[in-house]
Design a protein around this motif. Structure first.
Motif, short mmCIF file in Angstrom:
data_model
loop_
_atom_site.label_atom_id
_atom_site.label_comp_id
_atom_site.label_asym_id
_atom_site.label_seq_id
_atom_site.Cartn_x
_atom_site.Cartn_y
_atom_site.Cartn_z
N GLN A 82 0.83 -1.20 0.00
CA GLN A 82 0.00 0.00 0.00
C GLN A 82 0.87 1.26 0.00
O GLN A 82 0.56 2.24 -0.69
CB GLN A 82 -0.91 0.01 1.23
N LYS A 83 1.94 1.21 0.77
CA LYS A 83 2.84 2.36 0.83
C LYS A 83 3.43 2.67 -0.54
O LYS A 83 3.50 3.83 -0.97
CB LYS A 83 3.96 2.07 1.84
N LYS A 92 1.02 9.71 -6.10
CA LYS A 92 1.17 11.10 -5.66
C LYS A 92 0.92 12.11 -6.79
O LYS A 92 0.31 13.16 -6.57
CB LYS A 92 2.57 11.32 -5.06
N ASN A 93 1.37 11.79 -7.97
CA ASN A 93 1.21 12.72 -9.09
C ASN A 93 0.11 12.28 -10.06
O ASN A 93 0.06 12.75 -11.20
CB ASN A 93 2.54 12.86 -9.84
N ASN A 94 -0.74 11.39 -9.56
CA ASN A 94 -1.82 10.89 -10.40
C ASN A 94 -3.05 11.79 -10.23
O ASN A 94 -3.65 11.85 -9.15
CB ASN A 94 -2.15 9.44 -10.01
N LYS A 95 -3.44 12.51 -11.28
CA LYS A 95 -4.52 13.48 -11.18
C LYS A 95 -5.89 12.84 -10.94
O LYS A 95 -6.81 13.49 -10.43
CB LYS A 95 -4.56 14.34 -12.44
N LYS A 118 -11.43 3.97 -1.10
CA LYS A 118 -11.31 3.41 -2.44
C LYS A 118 -9.85 3.11 -2.79
O LYS A 118 -9.55 2.20 -3.57
CB LYS A 118 -11.87 4.38 -3.48
N GLY A 119 -8.94 3.87 -2.23
CA GLY A 119 -7.53 3.72 -2.55
C GLY A 119 -6.82 2.60 -1.82
O GLY A 119 -5.62 2.40 -2.01
#
Length: 774
Positions: free
Chosen positions: A341-342, A349-352, A424-425
């Protein structure tokens, strides 16, 4: 002088008459009081002040008994209850617990018949300031048959009469030992700990017989008022109360003064182990078992025609789950998934469109809105008459909440909408372990945390299985075409033309490594999960025999289309189905229906249900063995080689994510990894001779996945859980999990030793004779 004497005598006579009148009044009042008391006793006994228990109720006092769930190794997995009460016998109570109980609650318990006159008079004279007057039997009467104490003094007095009458009747009906046992089985120690056995487990994680004297004193001290003397919230107060109990034990010569002083110096230590429906081990399994019991109860009424109630009838359910293997399975998940998960969060992080990928902003909003509409919050606000617009707006208002994280429950302020994205993540998992020869399910992990994620990913969830489906195609080909693992096929592109086997368009699957030159053995083709080889096999067998095979292996085939593309794992199947189907390969081709319950007993130990195995022959033992032999190649030179040696010595990224690596297994292991399109689902099916385990890892939505294959493949997502689990299983010498070779049939005509076998090379046009085209 005479007058004085006469006057004195007259006065004396007057005083005597007054005294006699006082005597008459006194004895009249005394007699009236006694008569009133007797009348009150009679009236109470007749039920004028409220219903009194009948003889039958005294013989069988009604209680809510929890249904207890046992593992195959005798441990309690959990309970179903309205009140978490599991009865215990007197002989299972430690002597120091009984002594502490009597010394503190009723010093003359063994000398009275339900009412302690001395204690009652003392309580009346001192208004309870020097102790109450209720005996243990009276307190039991109050618990069983009378209501809680009223604030009205007159009503309280009348209630006392009822308690006295019931207490005397209980004393005639039961022995002192039975009264003690009933009381301790009935008392509510809070935190869903009803009865001494539940209390011992919840506060000390022990059976009552294992309690130490100072621990028994803690529980006895709670009897005066468990809500006030709460060891979780008021430990200092409870420790003082414990020491008072120890003092009472010394006062009544149950322990010496030296023992009392020594025990009082021991710091109080609570091992708080909640037993709520959301806590404990095998939570997802217990919910599935609940459904099993519901179906069983509908078909099996009591002798009197009424239905069993798992929340109050005190049933005993003996399951196939092994508590140790269940623990190791849950530990394996908790060791691997947080690291994975980490890494997943880092890559997002940079996924819009996080946590989703490969979708538009509009699609992302639709997924969030759909989740909002399915939430309990939406349903509650809808019942309150709120409009859809008002409800949607409320999801954007910040509020205080507690959310799940792998670092513990976190108190935070966020919008309900953001909390949906947070959950969801999270990557989820489903894992099941089963003994193939008996069908006994030994471990069941349906997710990462039942309290926050209720959906079960063992039985309830169905996901694309990817390449873990390929062994079914190979098994069909071996069974029908008598192929050897050493036979070779071209790995070049192969097209199944439109109209053949029900295909609507030409189907030309590609290999993940984009290699199409040369020949590959069946063993190498499965080990490296080469799509073109699998396509050739299903082209010659046809999809129908494959579907018929998996149907016989316990898989629901109603939603599986009869097309060649199923060979690459397009079907949605559950972990439960996959494990039970794979088990037939290890069990010499015999399918055994999974077992979760071995027997059910009522509260008296009468057997109500005994499991009868359900089996059927599906494959020949030769075909089953050859298929297993093919899957051994996966762990020797395919994607499963991560289980052997330090495969990742030159891959620090893999080693940074995978916990417990390297695994260094040297024994026979057959298995298959599986990865679906866009890395949405990662699978590993692993087998040793007497244990088959399946693991799936993915997210709730298929649009939540890793961007690349390095971490998104089954070998990185699911296989490590299997590796950690099996290391723990093998380290437990009490578990008889095999490290031997897979048993070989006495007679086998298909060669599996490629070093001594003259392999057959099948070219594009003639790799399988036309007459074998099914």
């Amino acid at each position: 002088m005479a007058k004085t004497t006469a006057k004195a005598k007259k006065e004396e006579a007057t005083e005597k008459r007054k005294f006699n009148r006082y005597k008459v009044w006194f004895w009249s009042l005394f007699a009236a009081g006694i008569s009133l008391i007797l009348l009150l006793f009679l009236l109470a006994g007749w039920g004028l002040f409220g219903p009194m228990p009948t003889f039958e109720e005294l013989e069988n006092p009604e209680t809510n008994l929890a249904t207890e769930i046992f593992s195959s190794d005798g441990e309690t997995l959990g309970k179903y209850y309205n009140e978490n009460r599991t009865p215990i016998k007197y002989e299972d109570l430690p002597p120091h617990l009984i002594e502490a109980f009597v010394a503190t609650e009723d010093e003359r318990f063994y000398d009275h018949s339900g009412i302690d006159i001395r204690a009652t008079l003392r309580a009346a004279v001192y208004l309870g300031k020097k102790g109450g007057g209720s005996t243990i039997t009276q307190q039991l009467a109050k618990q069983l048959f009378t209501e809680n104490a009223s604030r009205n003094p007159a009503a309280r007095v009348l209630q006392k009469f009822k308690e006295w009458i019931i207490a005397t009747r209980l004393e005639r009906q039961y022995t002192k030992e039975e009264i003690i046992t009933m009381y301790l089985n009935k008392y509510d120690f809070i935190y869903q700990a009803v009865g001494i056995r539940s209390a011992a487990k919840i506060y000390f994680d022990k059976e009552p017989r294992d309690l130490k004297p100072e621990e028994s004193a803690v529980l006895v001290g709670m009897l005066v008022n468990s809500a006030y003397y709460n060891p979780v919230r008021r430990p200092e107060l409870v420790e003082q109360r414990r020491n008072t109990v120890l003092g009472q034990m010394a006062k009544n010569d149950y322990i010496t003064q030296e023992e009392k002083d020594s025990l009082q110096q021991i710091p109080m230590k609570i091992t708080f182990t909640p037993q709520g429906h959301d806590e404990g081990v095998a939570t997802y399994f217990r919910v599935y078992l609940q459904g099993f019991m519901k179906d069983w109860i509908e078909k099996n009424p009591k002798p009197d025609g009424t239905s069993y109630n798992i929340y109050r009838d005190g049933l005993k359910i003996y399951t196939s789950i092994d508590s140790r293997m269940q623990q190791y399975a849950e530990e394996a998940v908790k060791m691997h998934i947080p690291n994975l998960q980490k890494e997943f969060d880092r890559q997002n992080k940079n996924n819009k469109t996080a946590p989703f990928r490969d979708i538009t902003s509009e699609q992302r909003e639709k997924l969030i809105t759909d989740a909002m509409r399915r939430s309990e919050r939406w349903r509650i606000l809808q019942r309150q008459g709120k409009s859809d617009e008002e409800i949607a707006a409320s999801f954007k208002e910040k509020t205080r909440m507690s959310i799940f994280t792998w670092n513990g429950i976190k108190d935070t302020v966020m919008t309900p909408r953001d909390s949906i994205l947070h959950y969801k993540g999270h990557l989820q998992t489903g894992m099941m372990s089963m003994t193939p020869q008996t069908g006994e399910v030994k471990a069941w992990v349906g997710g990462i945390n039942f309290k926050h994620f209720k959906y079960d990913h063992v039985k309830q969830s169905k996901r694309q299985v990817g390449s873990t489906f390929k062994p079914f195609v190979y098994a069909t080909a071996i069974d029908q075409l008598h192929l050897s693992p050493c036979d070779t096929l071209p790995q070049s592109l192969h097209t199944i033309e439109a109209g053949r086997h029900g295909t609507q368009n030409d189907w030309t699957p590609r290999n993940s490594n984009n290699e199409y030159n040369g020949m590959l053995s069946l063993k190498k083709g499965l080990a490296e999960s080469v799509n073109t080889v699998t396509a050739r096999l299903i082209d010659r067998t046809g999809p129908k025999p494959v579907i018929e095979l998996i149907g016989k292996l316990g898989i629901d085939t109603r939603d599986i289309p009869e097309v060649p593309s199923i060979a690459l794992g397009t079907a949605d199947l559950s972990v439960f189905e996959m494990v039970s189907a794979y088990s037939a390969f290890v069990n010499e081709g015999v399918y055994v229906k999974p077992v979760i319950v071995s027997r059910i007993e009522d509260k008296n130990g009468t057997i109500l249900y005994q499991h009868l195995p359900e089996t059927r022959d599906v494959l020949s033992n030769e075909t089953a063995y050859v298929t297993v032999n093919l899957m051994e190649g996966v762990t020797r030179y395919g994607s499963g080689t991560r289980l052997r040696g330090d495969w990742a010595v030159n891959d620090p990224y893999y080693k940074s994510v995978v916990t417990g690596y390297p695994y260094n297994f040297t024994n026979a292991i057959a298995g298959k990894t599986g990865t679906t399109q866009n890395q949405s689902d990662g699978w590993f099916m692993g087998m040793v001779p007497n244990l088959v385990t399946g693991v799936w890892v993915g997210a709730e939505d298929r649009a939540v996945h890793f961007p690349g294959i390095r971490y998104g493949q089954g070998a990185a997502m699911a296989l490590p859980i299997w590796g950690i689990y099996m290391k723990k299983v093998y380290a437990d010498s009490q578990l008889d999990v095999s490290k031997e070779d897979f048993p070989k049939p006495d007679t086998i005509t298909i060669h599996t030793d490629c070093d001594t076998y003259g392999k057959r090379d099948y070219e594009e046009e003639d790799y399988i004779p036309d007459e074998l085209d099914f």
